[in-house]
Design an enzyme around this catalytic site. Structure first.
Site, PDB file in Angstrom:
ATOM      1  N   HIS A 180      88.099  69.472 115.779  1.00 38.30           N
ATOM      2  CA  HIS A 180      88.794  70.170 115.034  1.00 38.30           C
ATOM      3  C   HIS A 180      88.437  71.206 114.008  1.00 38.30           C
ATOM      4  CE1 HIS A 180      91.911  66.645 116.909  1.00 38.30           C
ATOM      5  NE2 HIS A 180      90.550  66.789 117.596  1.00 38.30           N
TER       6      HIS A 180
ATOM      7  N   ASP B 289      96.335  69.573 110.629  1.00 38.56           N
ATOM      8  CA  ASP B 289      95.751  68.318 111.920  1.00 38.56           C
ATOM      9  C   ASP B 289      97.107  68.125 112.671  1.00 38.56           C
ATOM     10  OD1 ASP B 289      94.386  66.391 114.152  1.00 38.56           O
ATOM     11  OD2 ASP B 289      92.866  67.676 113.497  1.00 38.56           O
TER      12      ASP B 289
HETATM   13  C1  UDX Z   1      86.705  66.720 121.106  1.00 45.42           C
HETATM   14  C2  UDX Z   1      87.684  66.629 121.808  1.00 45.42           C
HETATM   15  O1  UDX Z   1      86.760  66.386 123.392  1.00 45.42           O
HETATM   16  C3  UDX Z   1      88.461  67.490 122.388  1.00 45.42           C
HETATM   17  O2  UDX Z   1      89.016  67.582 124.268  1.00 45.42           O
HETATM   18  C4  UDX Z   1      89.909  68.283 121.252  1.00 45.42           C
HETATM   19  O3  UDX Z   1      90.516  69.225 122.079  1.00 45.42           O
HETATM   20  C5  UDX Z   1      89.194  68.316 120.385  1.00 45.42           C
HETATM   21  O4  UDX Z   1      87.832  67.658 120.103  1.00 45.42           O
HETATM   22  P1  UDX Z   1      84.306  67.698 121.204  1.00 45.42           P
HETATM   23  O5  UDX Z   1      84.330  66.534 121.944  1.00 45.42           O
HETATM   24  O6  UDX Z   1      83.651  68.208 120.218  1.00 45.42           O
HETATM   25  O7  UDX Z   1      85.686  67.449 120.432  1.00 45.42           O
HETATM   26  O8  UDX Z   1      84.692  68.843 122.146  1.00 45.42           O
HETATM   27  P2  UDX Z   1      84.955  70.454 122.910  1.00 45.42           P
HETATM   28  O9  UDX Z   1      86.248  70.164 122.210  1.00 45.42           O
HETATM   29  O10 UDX Z   1      84.691  70.867 123.817  1.00 45.42           O
HETATM   30  O11 UDX Z   1      83.794  70.777 121.089  1.00 45.42           O
HETATM   31  C6  UDX Z   1      82.404  71.005 121.162  1.00 45.42           C
HETATM   32  C7  UDX Z   1      82.750  72.204 119.926  1.00 45.42           C
HETATM   33  O12 UDX Z   1      80.957  71.752 119.738  1.00 45.42           O
HETATM   34  C8  UDX Z   1      82.659  73.341 120.921  1.00 45.42           C
HETATM   35  O13 UDX Z   1      83.155  74.436 120.388  1.00 45.42           O
HETATM   36  C9  UDX Z   1      81.527  73.957 121.372  1.00 45.42           C
HETATM   37  O14 UDX Z   1      80.725  74.683 121.288  1.00 45.42           O
HETATM   38  C10 UDX Z   1      80.291  72.929 120.369  1.00 45.42           C
HETATM   39  N1  UDX Z   1      78.787  72.541 120.654  1.00 45.42           N
HETATM   40  C11 UDX Z   1      78.579  71.841 121.677  1.00 45.42           C
HETATM   41  C12 UDX Z   1      77.614  73.415 120.529  1.00 45.42           C
HETATM   42  O15 UDX Z   1      78.054  74.625 119.228  1.00 45.42           O
HETATM   43  N2  UDX Z   1      76.575  73.746 120.489  1.00 45.42           N
HETATM   44  C13 UDX Z   1      76.554  72.239 121.196  1.00 45.42           C
HETATM   45  O16 UDX Z   1      75.049  71.708 122.127  1.00 45.42           O
HETATM   46  C14 UDX Z   1      77.846  71.422 122.031  1.00 45.42           C
END
Ligand code: UDX
Length: 499
Positions: free
Chosen positions: A26, A131
């Site tokens: 988020h 949010d």
């Molecule tokens: C959560 C939910 O899983 C997601 O579906 C919802 O929409 C938002 O909150 P999360 O599990 O953190 O999010 O997954 P994601 O939405 O994919 O966000 C992860 C973020 O971390 C991405 O922007 C990704 O670029 C970043 N990331 C991940 C990194 O910068 N480096 C990494 O090694 C892994």
């Protein structure tokens, strides 16, 4: 003497208050939204948890980067959890109640004491971009006469699937049992097949199965507190003056149209990370992109990727919240090794649970990985996905990761974990057809086959569709595209709120 228009120009710009839930998925899009507002020369106050603020200062240059915009300020508040709390997996759900019980009262006190953040340099807040999970926001805004703009970090489809809760219940399509945070080994529930098609969500008939409904529906009891909280937050959306979606008409036009029947103004402005890049190239250099990583990015993986052939590497990352058992780690590792593809795997610290969690990869497998694969704790994901050596993404289908992969034109293999991810993965495989969905399994043979299919057998078809979709979403944030225009409309709308 100053003219009326000079007077107008001397007045402080709109002041937008942004409050994300304090989790990576988020924080990322809402910080990028803040950056876009700064580029529009608005004032922005960004509420951040003390814990995330410390981590941003430690691992990123975000604070220094925002200092370029004098109208931007962070205001940090406790998230209510002890410092050593893991804030991931099931623990992340505890944030919902600790934010409600600890952060929100402190936030309200700060607003009242500081006259809604008015000062000599800035007006009191013009609108509150909250949010969508912050269910206190409608009451707070109505009591204080502040326009509310609800930010939904996930898809319109996820929103819509939760919004239709009463109809799903009436049609007895929910509940269907299981564990909402663990997407495997879910059994059929009292005669309801997990593969049965869902009929009560207009726009998704014909392809959405019970197993593709948001993971929050995977409960035995419809009164489950997390499900109740999520539904309540979504159902009060019509109390907001507007909604911002990190999505676009090219991806979800039909569902956005359905939503518009219930919400006064919907601004689909995504992918926000691409919109920022595009607006920056108009005004500033690429180097101005602000990252919000809560872990240290291991940049050595870019050097490693530089040495790999084009489109030869599968990138593996399950986002910021997913927890894996050691058995699951081993299934993935064996599947990857047997597929004979090169891989780069983000294995977040503390992301493995159960016995031997400290040391999940046995020495003999570490030997086999050498030369073929690289394990890192956290990667600069956008850079990785845009690297020419990357040809596939094994993902938990978090919406930020999915959007970043779509924009980079990288096909996906989806292994969703919680919440919206179960629905996102179905859209990837059945609607946009840019990947495979292996939800509700965790078996080395299935993983190996999926990797071979995506990286070899069906490589051309997946690549072609992914490249075409990437072009579409890049067009939508470019001048004249729908997300580009929607952003301009949103800016005009916020300006119209200034009293
Ligand atoms: C959560 C939910 O899983 C997601 O579906 C919802 O929409 C938002 O909150 P999360 O599990 O953190 O999010 O997954 P994601 O939405 O994919 O966000 C992860 C973020 O971390 C991405 O922007 C990704 O670029 C970043 N990331 C991940 C990194 O910068 N480096 C990494 O090694 C892994």
């Amino acid at each position: 003497m100053t003219s009326d228009s000079d007077q107008q120009n001397l007045r402080p710009p709109p002041h937008v208050l942004i409050f994300p839930m304090p989790v990576q998925g988020h924080l990322n899009p809402m910080l990028k939204l803040a950056h876009l507002l700064c580029l529009a020369e608005f004032h922005v106050t960004f509420i951040i948890s003390d814990s995330n603020h410390r981590r941003l200062l430690q691992h990123t240059t975000a604070s220094a980067a925002f200092s370029r915009y004098p109208g931007f300020q962070f205001r940090s508040l406790p998230d209510g959890l002890p410092d050593n709390h893991p804030r991931r997996g099931h623990g992340a759900m505890e944030l919902m109640s600790s934010v409600a019980n600890v952060t929100v009262p402190l936030f309200k006190k700060m607003m009242i004491q500081e006259n809604f953040l008015a000062s000599a340099a800035r007006r009191s807040i013009t609108c509150f971009v909250a949010d969508g999970l912050l269910s206190f926001a409608p009451d707070f805004c109505e009591e204080n006469g502040i326009p509310l703009i609800c930010f939904r970090p996930a898809t319109a489809s996820y929103f819509w699937a939760i919004y239709r809760f009463p109809q799903l219940l009436q049609a007895q399509e929910i509940p269907f049992g299981g564990d909402m945070n663990i997407s495997i080994f879910v059994k059929d529930f009292v005669g309801k097949s997990m593969d049965g098609l869902i009929e009560s969500i207009p726009g998704m008939e014909g392809f959405l199965r019970r197993r593709d409904l948001p993971g929050f529906y995977r409960v035995d009891d419809i009164n489950d507190p997390t499900l109740k909280g999520v539904v309540a937050a979504v159902r009060q959306i019509n109390r907001a003056q507007a909604v911002i979606l990190n999505s676009c008409e090219d991806l979800e036009g039909q569902i956005v149209a359905e939503m518009q029947n219930y919400v006064p103004r919907v601004f689909s402005i995504g992918p926000i990370h691409e919109q920022v890049k595009y607006r920056l190239t108009e005004k500033e250099a690429e180097s101005s992109i602000i990252t919000a990583s809560l872990w240290a990015e291991d940049r050595s993986c870019i050097d490693w990727l530089d040495a790999q052939p084009p489109k030869s590497v599968i990138y593996v990352s399950f986002g910021s919240l997913t927890l894996l058992t050691r058995e699951q780690v081993l299934e993935f590792l064996h599947g990857l090794l047997e597929s004979s593809q090169r891989f780069l795997w983000v294995m977040r610290p503390d992301s493995v649970t159960g016995s031997n969690a400290e040391d999940p990869v046995p020495a003999e497998l570490m030997e086999r990985i050498k030369g073929k694969g690289l394990l890192v704790e956290w990667a600069p994901q956008e850079k990785v996905l845009n690297h020419p050596a990357v040809g596939g993404f094994m993902t938990h289908s978090g919406w930020n990761s999915t959007l970043e992969s779509i924009a980079a034109g990288v096909p996906m293999i989806c292994w969703p974990y919680l919440g919206d991810q179960q629905t996102n993965s179905r859209f990837v495989s059945e609607v946009w057809k840019i990947g495979l969905d292996i939800k509700d399994t965790c078996d080395r043979k299935i993983i190996e086959k999926a990797i071979r299919d995506e990286m070899e057998v069906r490589k051309d078809e997946f690549m072609e569709r992914s490249t075409n979709l990437a072009k579409l979403v890049k067009r939508t944030i470019s001048k004249g595209g729908s997300s580009y225009n929607n952003w301009d409309d949103l800016i005009q709308y916020i300006k119209s709120l200034v009293i």
